[in-house]
Write an enzyme that holds these catalytic residues in place. Structure first.
Site, PDB file in Angstrom:
ATOM      1  N   HIS A 273      38.903  24.455  58.549  1.00 15.76           N
ATOM      2  CA  HIS A 273      37.606  23.882  58.177  1.00 15.76           C
ATOM      3  C   HIS A 273      37.434  24.089  56.675  1.00 15.76           C
ATOM      4  O   HIS A 273      38.024  25.002  56.085  1.00 15.76           O
ATOM      5  CB  HIS A 273      36.474  24.570  58.953  1.00 15.76           C
ATOM      6  CG  HIS A 273      35.112  24.006  58.668  1.00 15.76           C
ATOM      7  ND1 HIS A 273      34.755  22.718  59.012  1.00 15.76           N
ATOM      8  CD2 HIS A 273      34.022  24.561  58.057  1.00 15.76           C
ATOM      9  CE1 HIS A 273      33.501  22.505  58.636  1.00 15.76           C
ATOM     10  NE2 HIS A 273      33.037  23.609  58.048  1.00 15.76           N
TER      11      HIS A 273
ATOM     12  N   HIS B   2      49.588  77.648  25.896  1.00 20.04           N
ATOM     13  CA  HIS B   2      49.550  78.940  26.576  1.00 20.04           C
ATOM     14  C   HIS B   2      50.959  79.443  26.876  1.00 20.04           C
ATOM     15  O   HIS B   2      51.253  80.639  26.751  1.00 20.04           O
ATOM     16  CB  HIS B   2      48.733  78.804  27.869  1.00 20.04           C
ATOM     17  CG  HIS B   2      48.468  80.110  28.556  1.00 20.04           C
ATOM     18  ND1 HIS B   2      47.808  80.194  29.760  1.00 20.04           N
ATOM     19  CD2 HIS B   2      48.775  81.393  28.225  1.00 20.04           C
ATOM     20  CE1 HIS B   2      47.714  81.462  30.132  1.00 20.04           C
ATOM     21  NE2 HIS B   2      48.301  82.207  29.217  1.00 20.04           N
TER      22      HIS B   2
ATOM     23  N   GLU C  27      28.284  21.541  54.456  1.00 21.94           N
ATOM     24  CA  GLU C  27      29.489  21.192  55.193  1.00 21.94           C
ATOM     25  C   GLU C  27      29.229  19.996  56.098  1.00 21.94           C
ATOM     26  O   GLU C  27      28.089  19.653  56.409  1.00 21.94           O
ATOM     27  CB  GLU C  27      29.960  22.377  56.028  1.00 21.94           C
ATOM     28  CG  GLU C  27      28.945  22.822  57.075  1.00 21.94           C
ATOM     29  CD  GLU C  27      29.338  24.120  57.754  1.00 21.94           C
ATOM     30  OE1 GLU C  27      30.461  24.594  57.531  1.00 21.94           O
ATOM     31  OE2 GLU C  27      28.517  24.656  58.522  1.00 21.94           O
TER      32      GLU C  27
ATOM     33  N   CYS D 205      35.247  17.183  57.911  1.00 21.44           N
ATOM     34  CA  CYS D 205      34.960  18.179  56.868  1.00 21.44           C
ATOM     35  C   CYS D 205      35.831  17.933  55.640  1.00 21.44           C
ATOM     36  O   CYS D 205      35.394  18.116  54.499  1.00 21.44           O
ATOM     37  CB  CYS D 205      35.165  19.595  57.409  1.00 21.44           C
ATOM     38  SG  CYS D 205      36.858  19.975  57.934  1.00 21.44           S
TER      39      CYS D 205
ATOM     40  N   HIS E 126      44.644  75.203  26.945  1.00 23.26           N
ATOM     41  CA  HIS E 126      44.942  75.598  28.321  1.00 23.26           C
ATOM     42  C   HIS E 126      44.561  74.479  29.288  1.00 23.26           C
ATOM     43  O   HIS E 126      43.730  73.628  28.977  1.00 23.26           O
ATOM     44  CB  HIS E 126      44.125  76.835  28.721  1.00 23.26           C
ATOM     45  CG  HIS E 126      44.345  78.042  27.883  1.00 23.26           C
ATOM     46  ND1 HIS E 126      45.190  79.067  28.243  1.00 23.26           N
ATOM     47  CD2 HIS E 126      43.801  78.409  26.685  1.00 23.26           C
ATOM     48  CE1 HIS E 126      45.153  80.016  27.319  1.00 23.26           C
ATOM     49  NE2 HIS E 126      44.313  79.637  26.354  1.00 23.26           N
TER      50      HIS E 126
ATOM     51  N   CYS F  65      50.954  76.868  32.631  1.00 24.73           N
ATOM     52  CA  CYS F  65      49.853  76.311  31.840  1.00 24.73           C
ATOM     53  C   CYS F  65      50.342  75.866  30.462  1.00 24.73           C
ATOM     54  O   CYS F  65      51.081  76.620  29.812  1.00 24.73           O
ATOM     55  CB  CYS F  65      48.758  77.364  31.684  1.00 24.73           C
ATOM     56  SG  CYS F  65      47.350  76.857  30.683  1.00 24.73           S
TER      57      CYS F  65
ATOM     58  N   ASP G 213      36.824  15.110  54.538  1.00 31.01           N
ATOM     59  CA  ASP G 213      36.246  13.996  53.778  1.00 31.01           C
ATOM     60  C   ASP G 213      35.190  14.488  52.788  1.00 31.01           C
ATOM     61  O   ASP G 213      35.103  14.010  51.655  1.00 31.01           O
ATOM     62  CB  ASP G 213      35.618  12.978  54.733  1.00 31.01           C
ATOM     63  CG  ASP G 213      36.654  12.170  55.496  1.00 31.01           C
ATOM     64  OD1 ASP G 213      37.620  11.707  54.858  1.00 31.01           O
ATOM     65  OD2 ASP G 213      36.500  12.009  56.713  1.00 31.01           O
TER      66      ASP G 213
END
EC number: 3.4.22.-
Length: 481
Positions: free
Chosen positions: A95, A313, A111, A32, A206, A321, A34
């Protein structure tokens, strides 16, 4: 260094290689490795290093030649990629193959020697066998690497001195555009609030203390026909989420939004929605739409944006807030640490004013956050009110972001966020996942994500077991983006 072939040319080379045999190094038949070398030589005129295929990503310097990607649950291979399988293949040598097609579920490759028939005659040099280059489908696996060559450009670049070059013209950069606000004026009908007798003198911003579902439209549905008893609990002039603005009161009406006579009579209240439940990105977008609406109103009334016309606020009553905005833009959380100090209040107001002025000038500002906040991720420092707890004692919250692993493998679990749950797989260094949930359980912070229909749970740092917001966290095992 750019490859000698374009991607299209290399794909054609791969197709013509089917049914052939390659022995690039002249040893042990048609391995593989190669075939990988044959393709690499066609691209760069070079051979790859490594004892086995699994060594290819690490034994070679790919700088300028290719980009190496480690497989992750949502990685998508491309035709022309070299795919390297780990040591659980090829009797420990790994592989290697060339990708010709790919989806998120599988890859199709060319492959050689997948079946072990590339070297069968026992002769070491050159060696021979019956197996040829074959087209085959494989599942993604872990670990697995993909090496993407820097292919030659489909159209070769021309010299800047070439007479075929067109004269360069200045091209205007596209300018960002403001979101087109959808303003819905549908004044509450359950009670006719009194008139103030003039335009508002200032705007009060707010944060609504609402959940993820508390959008402008949701407020409209819940309040437009609400009785006086409900409106007495609080009603602002406008509610903003996404690109939607619900105007609940006329500009000429008094609002009940500050628990203060001056604030109610002379101020125009705007609620940034979803402040307790939305992720930071959503909330910041809601803020930007609010700033855009503030700019529109101030220009309509002939008012500038300054500390007198943009109010908070908490200037009118003792309240946390706008709590979410405070955390994001000053790093101070008034929900857990008490009232916002004066210097932080001015810091937040000045941020609001700067953003609003940009919209008034026709510009599109960029939302910024304090270095002391965790705007990129509630994983770092969650907002306590966003957490929920299930019957297993797991604290959890919704959050969408990407975790990229650092330099050590992490064991991924299935079923749930417990170290005793079944192992899913090893999350490799450099891998990433796009998660949708964050959890505190079993001494760790976990993120949850789904891949190929399977829910996975990945620990990303340690947790001391304390309930939020008092939890103590260890170092993050990667990065959040």
């Amino acid at each position: 260094m750019q490859a000698k072939l374009t991607k299209k040319e290399f794909i054609e080379w791969l197709k013509t290689s089917e049914g052939k045999q390659y022995n690039a190094d002249g040893w042990y038949g048609f391995q593989c490795f190669d075939y990988a070398n044959a393709g690499w030589k066609a691209l760069f005129g070079l051979l790859l290093k490594g004892v086995g295929a699994k060594d290819i990503p690490f034994a070679n310097n790919f700088d300028g030649l290719a980009t190496v990607y480690q497989n992750t649950p949502d990685f998508l291979a491309q035709p022309g990629d070299m795919v390297v399988f780990g040591s659980n293949y090829g009797a420990g040598y790994g592989h290697v193959a060339w990708v010709i097609e790919a989806t998120l579920d599988y890859i199709i490759v060319y492959e050689q020697n997948w079946l072990g028939g590339g070297w069968t005659d026992g002769v070491q040099q050159p060696g021979s066998g019956w197996e040829k280059v074959t087209r085959r489908q494989h599942a993604y696996d872990f670990p697995m690497w993909f090496i993407r060559p820097n292919f030659k450009s489909e159209t070769a670049p021309r010299s800047v001195q070439s007479p075929t070059q067109a004269s360069k013209k200045e091209t205007a950069k596209p300018q960002p555009k403001a979101v087109e606000l959808k303003i819905i004026k549908d004044v509450v009908k359950g009670y006719d609030l009194p008139k103030r007798g003039s335009n508002p003198n200032f705007i009060v911003i707010h944060n609504d203390a609402g959940s993820k579902g508390a959008t402008a439209e949701a407020y409209r549905n819940g309040l437009v026909n609400a009785p006086l008893s409900r409106l007495e609990a609080g009603i602002a002039h406008s509610y903003v989420s996404g690109n939607t603005v619900w105007q609940a009161l006329d500009e000429s009406q008094v609002g009940w939004h500050t628990a203060n006579q001056i604030g109610n009579k002379y101020g125009y209240g705007i609620e940034v929605c979803q402040s307790m439940g939305a992720d930071n990105a959503t909330f910041l977008k809601n803020e930007q739409a609010t700033f855009q609406e503030c700019a529109r109103l101030l220009k309509k009334w002939g008012l500038p944006a300054n500390r007198n016309t943009i109010r908070l606020h908490n200037e009118f009553t003792s309240t946390s807030c706008p709590h979410r905005s405070s955390v994001l833009h000053t790093g101070f959380d008034p929900v857990t640490r008490g009232l916002l100090p004066e210097d932080k209040r001015l810091q937040l107001k000045d941020y609001f004013i700067k953003q609003i002025r940009a919209y008034m000038d026709g510009k599109i500002p960029v939302a910024t956050v304090s270095n002391d906040s965790s705007a990129s991720s509630n994983t770092v420092k969650p907002v306590a009110s966003a957490w929920k707890r299930n019957k297993y004692g797991t604290y959890y919250m919704e959050e969408s972001a990407r975790f990229t692993n650092g330099n050590q493998p992490i064991t991924v679990r299935k079923v749930g966020p417990f170290l005793s749950c079944p192992v899913g797989y090893q999350f490799q260094p450099g891998g990433y996942c796009d998660y949708t949930e964050v959890m505190l359980q079993d001494g760790h912070v976990w993120v949850g994500y789904t891949w190929e229909g399977q829910r996975y749970y990945l620990p990303i740092r340690t947790w001391n077991g304390s309930a939020p917001p008092n939890q103590i966290l260890g170092d993050l095992w990667g990065e959040i983006s």
